[in-house]
Design a protein around this motif. Structure first.
Motif, short mmCIF file in Angstrom:
data_model
loop_
_atom_site.label_atom_id
_atom_site.label_comp_id
_atom_site.label_asym_id
_atom_site.label_seq_id
_atom_site.Cartn_x
_atom_site.Cartn_y
_atom_site.Cartn_z
N LEU A 114 -7.11 -34.37 31.84
CA LEU A 114 -6.71 -32.99 32.33
C LEU A 114 -7.83 -33.00 33.45
O LEU A 114 -8.73 -32.82 33.39
N GLY A 115 -7.42 -32.70 35.01
CA GLY A 115 -8.20 -32.16 35.75
C GLY A 115 -8.11 -32.78 37.18
O GLY A 115 -7.69 -34.02 37.11
N GLY A 116 -8.72 -32.25 38.19
CA GLY A 116 -8.87 -32.95 39.38
C GLY A 116 -7.69 -32.55 40.12
O GLY A 116 -6.86 -31.90 39.70
N LYS A 117 -7.75 -33.02 41.62
CA LYS A 117 -6.84 -32.70 42.45
C LYS A 117 -5.43 -33.55 41.98
O LYS A 117 -5.64 -34.46 41.37
N PRO A 118 -4.14 -33.12 42.42
CA PRO A 118 -3.13 -33.77 42.11
C PRO A 118 -3.14 -35.28 42.13
O PRO A 118 -3.66 -35.68 43.48
N ASP A 142 -2.93 -32.62 36.39
CA ASP A 142 -3.97 -31.96 37.57
C ASP A 142 -4.72 -30.77 36.92
O ASP A 142 -4.08 -30.25 36.15
N GLY A 143 -5.65 -30.31 37.65
CA GLY A 143 -6.73 -29.25 37.14
C GLY A 143 -6.29 -27.93 38.04
O GLY A 143 -7.13 -27.00 38.02
N TYR A 144 -5.24 -27.86 38.65
CA TYR A 144 -5.05 -26.82 39.58
C TYR A 144 -3.73 -26.05 39.23
O TYR A 144 -2.50 -26.40 39.49
N PHE A 145 -3.91 -25.22 38.12
CA PHE A 145 -2.66 -24.59 37.57
C PHE A 145 -2.94 -23.04 37.44
O PHE A 145 -4.11 -22.72 37.00
N VAL A 167 -11.69 -33.08 30.13
CA VAL A 167 -11.12 -31.84 31.12
C VAL A 167 -12.17 -31.72 32.18
O VAL A 167 -13.45 -31.57 31.89
N ALA A 168 -11.76 -32.14 33.36
CA ALA A 168 -12.30 -31.92 34.67
C ALA A 168 -12.25 -30.93 35.34
O ALA A 168 -11.07 -31.34 36.40
N LEU A 169 -12.20 -29.66 35.04
CA LEU A 169 -12.08 -28.44 35.84
C LEU A 169 -13.21 -27.89 36.68
O LEU A 169 -13.30 -26.82 37.37
N GLY A 170 -14.38 -28.83 36.66
CA GLY A 170 -15.67 -28.34 37.28
C GLY A 170 -16.53 -27.58 36.34
O GLY A 170 -15.87 -26.92 35.57
N ALA A 171 -17.57 -27.44 36.60
CA ALA A 171 -18.86 -26.88 35.62
C ALA A 171 -18.28 -25.29 35.77
O ALA A 171 -18.01 -24.67 36.44
N SER A 172 -18.36 -24.90 34.34
CA SER A 172 -18.16 -23.47 34.08
C SER A 172 -16.76 -23.09 33.54
O SER A 172 -16.49 -22.64 32.66
N LYS A 173 -15.92 -23.58 34.67
CA LYS A 173 -14.33 -23.43 34.41
C LYS A 173 -13.99 -24.28 33.14
O LYS A 173 -13.14 -23.81 32.15
N GLN A 174 -14.42 -25.37 33.15
CA GLN A 174 -13.76 -26.49 32.05
C GLN A 174 -14.43 -26.00 30.73
O GLN A 174 -13.80 -25.93 29.74
N GLU A 175 -15.68 -25.62 30.67
CA GLU A 175 -16.20 -25.27 29.36
C GLU A 175 -15.58 -24.01 28.94
O GLU A 175 -15.45 -23.71 27.76
N VAL A 193 -15.68 -32.97 31.65
CA VAL A 193 -16.57 -33.98 32.41
C VAL A 193 -16.52 -33.81 33.74
O VAL A 193 -16.80 -34.81 34.51
N GLY A 194 -16.62 -32.60 34.24
CA GLY A 194 -16.70 -32.64 35.69
C GLY A 194 -16.11 -33.29 36.54
O GLY A 194 -14.97 -33.55 36.58
N GLY A 195 -17.02 -34.03 37.62
CA GLY A 195 -16.57 -35.06 38.63
C GLY A 195 -16.20 -36.20 38.00
O GLY A 195 -15.85 -37.17 38.99
N CYS A 196 -16.24 -36.69 36.68
CA CYS A 196 -15.87 -37.94 36.25
C CYS A 196 -14.47 -38.58 36.57
O CYS A 196 -14.50 -39.61 36.90
N THR A 227 -22.51 -31.24 51.81
CA THR A 227 -22.28 -29.79 51.50
C THR A 227 -22.86 -29.49 50.12
O THR A 227 -22.54 -28.06 49.75
N ARG A 228 -23.00 -30.23 49.39
CA ARG A 228 -23.71 -30.11 47.92
C ARG A 228 -25.10 -29.31 48.19
O ARG A 228 -25.74 -29.08 47.34
N LEU A 229 -25.82 -29.38 49.32
CA LEU A 229 -27.01 -28.75 49.55
C LEU A 229 -27.32 -27.48 48.80
O LEU A 229 -28.34 -27.35 48.12
N ILE A 230 -26.26 -26.73 49.11
CA ILE A 230 -26.45 -25.28 48.52
C ILE A 230 -26.58 -25.30 47.11
O ILE A 230 -27.46 -24.73 46.49
N ARG A 231 -25.56 -26.43 46.54
CA ARG A 231 -25.99 -26.31 44.88
C ARG A 231 -27.23 -27.05 44.57
O ARG A 231 -27.70 -26.66 43.42
N LEU A 232 -27.93 -27.88 45.56
CA LEU A 232 -29.06 -28.32 45.04
C LEU A 232 -30.17 -27.28 44.92
O LEU A 232 -31.16 -27.45 44.12
#
Ligand code: UDP
Length: 251
Positions: A114-118, A142-145, A167-175, A193-196, A227-232
């Motif tokens: 479950l998860g990820g773009k279509p 997919d994970g967009y519902f 479940v790959a819905l991104g950190a915090s949403k999936q947990e 599983v985040g981005g797996c 674009t992940r810089l902000i997350r770093l």
């Protein structure tokens, strides 16, 4: 052996529970959890998620209730080393998922993605089945519902009765999604599983071995997705908090 949350040792890093397990022990716990009747949860926090949990009680509670919470980030090992908490090595969600897939292939377990773009989960399914030929992937979504559609997603999963739900819905949403639905879900294990799935689908490359060995996987991801810089920025903020908040570290 009956496993309850107290029987697996854990530490607290900035007040967030992390189990004291290495890669082998994490896998052994997964095998034990499969035997339980209730749905067990597996989470793989990194320093960024620990920082999110500082301001997000629902996330912190989900991690606290997790049956297996592995240290997926070298920053967590650094923090543990500073206070001698005893975390021995990084246990990545990707490696643990891979071991779980291999085991499921051998033992003929049912898996749901479950998860990820279509289409991501379907492409991940195809690639996983190239490696694990007999693995029974009983469903993907997919994970967009919306919240409304979420009920149908739950029905779909429960019709298939997977042994393992990734479940790959991104950190915090999936947990939070897993924690909210764990009593409704008809699965033995639900794991965030985040981005797996993006990696399995071939959309995101995992870092080359040399980056992983040097604990620079986070840097490789930044090079690939600037674009992940902000997350770093979460990492230096995490280390600063660790150094200045001894009372939030428990062995
Ligand atoms: N994702 C999703 N639904 C959402 C948000 C994210 O399915 O509402 C997926 C996204 O497509 C990606 C995965 O969650 O496949 C992980 O996202 P991200 O790279 O942000 O992972 P993180 O490192 O935050 O876990």
């Amino acid at each position: 052996m009956k496993l309850d949350n107290e029987s697996i040792k854990s530490v607290k890093i900035l007040g967030v529970k992390i189990n004291k397990v290495d890669n082998k022990e994490a896998f052994d716990v997964f095998v034990e959890l499969l035997k339980s009747d209730a749905t067990s949860t597996i989470y793989t926090p990194n320093p960024e998620m620990v920082m999110m949990a500082q301001e997000d009680k629902e996330l912190n509670d989900a991690l606290f209730n997790g049956n297996l919470v592995v240290p997926d980030g070298i920053g967590l090992i650094f923090a543990s080393n500073i206070y001698k908490l005893g975390l021995v090595e990084r246990v990545t969600g990707f490696d643990l998922m891979e071991n779980m897939l291999e085991y499921s292939n051998r033992r003929k377990l049912k898996v749901f993605l479950l998860g990820g773009k279509p289409k991501v989960a379907e492409r991940a399914q195809k690639n996983i089945n190239k490696t694990y030929k007999n693995l029974n992937i009983v469903g993907t979504h997919d994970g967009y519902f919306s919240e409304e559609e979420g009920y149908k997603v739950l029905d779909l999963i429960n019709e298939k009765k997977p042994d393992i739900l990734f479940v790959a819905l991104g950190a915090s949403k999936q947990e939070k999604w897993i924690e909210k639905n764990r009593k409704i879900l008809d699965t033995s294990i639900a794991m965030g599983v985040g981005g797996c799935l993006d990696v399995w689908a071939g959309d995101v490359k995992r870092a080359p071995e040399v980056f992983i060995k040097m604990n620079l996987e986070w840097f490789y991801r930044f090079l690939k997705q600037p674009t992940r810089l902000i997350r770093l920025f979460a990492i230096p903020r995490f280390l600063f908090r660790v150094i200045t908040n001894k009372e939030m570290m428990e062995s």
